[in-house]
Enzyme design. Structure first.
Site, mmCIF file in Angstrom:
data_model
loop_
_atom_site.group_PDB
_atom_site.id
_atom_site.type_symbol
_atom_site.label_atom_id
_atom_site.label_comp_id
_atom_site.label_asym_id
_atom_site.label_seq_id
_atom_site.Cartn_x
_atom_site.Cartn_y
_atom_site.Cartn_z
ATOM 1 C CB SER A 49 3.359 -3.709 -3.439
ATOM 2 O OG SER A 49 3.541 -2.477 -4.094
ATOM 3 N N GLY B 46 0.800 -1.217 0.000
ATOM 4 C CA GLY B 46 0.000 0.000 0.000
ATOM 5 C C GLY B 46 0.827 1.257 0.000
#
Length: 530
Positions: A222, A140
């Protein structure tokens, strides 16, 4: 100029997809003793679940922007409900799309500053033979994300793979990575300190859930992969984990941030009414501002990005060199990227020259022109060149550097992949393909059962099993035909996963020439490996 950390960390949380409703079976209560108290969880269908386990004191009031303080208790604690999320930042031009795709919009999590909780799913009953553990860190952009959403439910992995699953919350955006001159440099990357404290909790307590504290694999995607990268670098001796998995998030080298990194925090402080010069007085003022008002600012049009600072304690600017020198955790590594990792981040971008300028590439190296970049991607239109450039700079080339450095340092158990599965129900924007984070519902088994094709259902089982095999034994091939990675053009050790509809165990891996995807990295590595 776009920040490379911003680019490399944007997104990665969960998708809209959730488990279809099934038959509900009887639940029973189960209690386990931990350093956080006597936890009352739920036992159902062969899985024990404990949700909302507090591992740190609430990081609010005088503890706002302080390192996390361990929570210790002997009292009874309810552990049946997911905790609030940490405050999230959905800002900038991509805010609407990001929140739509990654915050469970049908039932978004409650947000609170009191958010340092974790969740455990474990096979039931706990046996005397301790089971492998996976420690999940969400993505995120270090700006948003939470463990308190259905897509990260660990039931499927625990039940089908006989593994203990831990998911954690950590502070993000200005709460977790303030970039504040008011704080010591080493006290700025608070979200990483939260992750470390949660891992310490797991080491102390996971045996009580049937997990083996000596068989922990850290896994993230990520920004979560970036976080895993950080753990690997900062634990060169006796790491508190035995293996690492990085989905689209390997951390390259970076130029050290300096006073310029304080700009976002200084602007924020002024905007919320704390105009003193940086220091203890301003910090005291900011601790009086309500968390809701802070969130309103960070999600508004004036907010900047809040990112890690290089402190030579939690983050470093010479990661590749540290790995090559053996000055990092010497553990097996599984790392890779999506075939279309860049499409989500470049929706609507069609002007290559404008993209290169806005990304700051031309400012770093005048030789990076549109013509030069096009030559790296022959036969593609500019829309595809832009998407693939983003993929390569942010995800593919860093993974290439990391896996090669691991092998060079003498780590033999390195597995590199590129994931290419494309399913109709996941094509949520133009030119999507196998886009950033679409492997996660397959991994967790939380795909949308009402829209998934039979191939998607099969791939979920195949992919989850392969990753679980690595967690169980990271020194062996996780799937048939998946060799250990050896960089270069003379070997075929890059695993292309689920290309061309191949989703069965015996055909899901296609081993191709090890550096076959890396040609553009000849240019991009100049930006990634200093």
């Amino acid at each position: 100029m776009r920040s490379f950390i911003s680019i490399s960390l944007i997104l990665a949380s969960t998708l809209l997809n959730r488990l279809g409703l099934g038959v509900v079976h009887a639940q029973s209560s189960v209690t386990i003793s931990t350093t956080s108290g006597n936890l009352r969880g739920v036992e159902q269908d062969g899985v024990m679940s404990f949700k909302g386990i507090r591992f740190a004191e609430a990081p609010s009031g005088l503890l706002r922007w302080e390192p996390p303080v361990p929570f210790v208790s002997s009292a009874a604690q309810d552990a049946t409900v997911l905790s609030p999320s940490c405050f999230q930042q959905f800002a900038f031009a991509t805010a609407n799309l990001t929140e739509l795709l990654f915050n469970n919009p049908q039932d978004p999590p409650v947000e609170s500053e009191d958010c340092l909780f974790l969740n455990v799913w474990a096979p039931s009953p706990a046996s005397s033979t301790k089971k492998p553990v996976v420690f999940w860190i969400y993505g995120g952009s270090l700006a948003f994300g939470t463990a308190s959403i259905p897509a990260y439910d660990g039931t499927s992995i625990a039940l089908n793979q006989d593994i203990v699953v831990v998911t954690i919350n950590y502070r993000t955006n200005v709460f977790g990575f303030p970039g504040a001159p008011d704080l010591p440099l080493t006290a700025n990357n608070l979200g990483f300190l939260d992750q470390e404290l949660a891992l310490e909790w797991v080491k102390l307590n996971i045996a009580n859930f049937g997990g083996d504290p000596d068989q922990i694999t850290i896994m993230g995607q990520s920004a979560g992969g970036f976080s895993v990268s950080g753990m690997v670098i900062r634990h060169p001796v006796d790491p508190p984990f035995r293996a690492a998995i990085i989905f689209s998030g390997a951390s390259p080298d970076t130029t050290p941030t300096s006073a310029a990194s304080f700009t976002s925090f200084n602007n924020f402080a002024s905007a919320v009414g704390c105009g003193e010069i940086a220091g203890l007085s301003r910090l005291a003022c900011l601790r009086e501002v309500s968390a809701e008002d802070i969130r309103a600012y960070t999600n508004g049009p004036s907010s900047g990005a809040f990112e890690p600072v290089i402190d030579d304690t939690t983050t470093f600017d010479d990661n590749i060199q540290r790995i090559q020198a053996g000055n990092a955790a010497r553990v097996p590594l599984l790392a890779g990227n999506m075939q279309n990792d860049g499409t989500l981040f470049t929706v609507g971008d069609t002007n290559l020259t404008a993209f290169l300028e806005a990304s700051g590439f031309t400012g770093i190296d005048a030789n990076i022109t549109a013509a030069v970049v096009r030559s790296l991607y022959p036969g593609q239109n500019d829309t595809d060149v832009i998407a693939d450039t983003f993929r390569d700079v942010v995800f593919l080339c860093p993974t290439s550097l990391w896996t090669a450095a691991f092998v060079e340092s003498g780590i033999s158990s390195v597995f590199r992949y590129e994931y290419g599965a494309v399913f109709p129900d996941l094509q949520l924007f133009p030119n999507a393909g196998a886009w950033h984070s679409t492997e996660l519902p397959e991994l967790f088994g939380t795909f949308n059962a009402s829209t998934a094709t039979p191939n998607e259902v099969t791939l979920s089982k195949t992919f989850q099993t392969a990753i679980a095999n690595f967690i169980k034994d990271p020194n062996e091939s996780p799937a048939p035909n998946w060799p250990k990675y050896i960089p270069g053009s003379l070997t075929q050790t890059l695993a292309r996963l689920a290309y061309n509809g191949n989703v069965e165990t015996d055909n899901f891996v296609q081993a191709v020439t090890s550096d076959s995807q890396d040609t553009p990295c000849v240019l991009w590595d100049v930006l990634l490996d200093f």
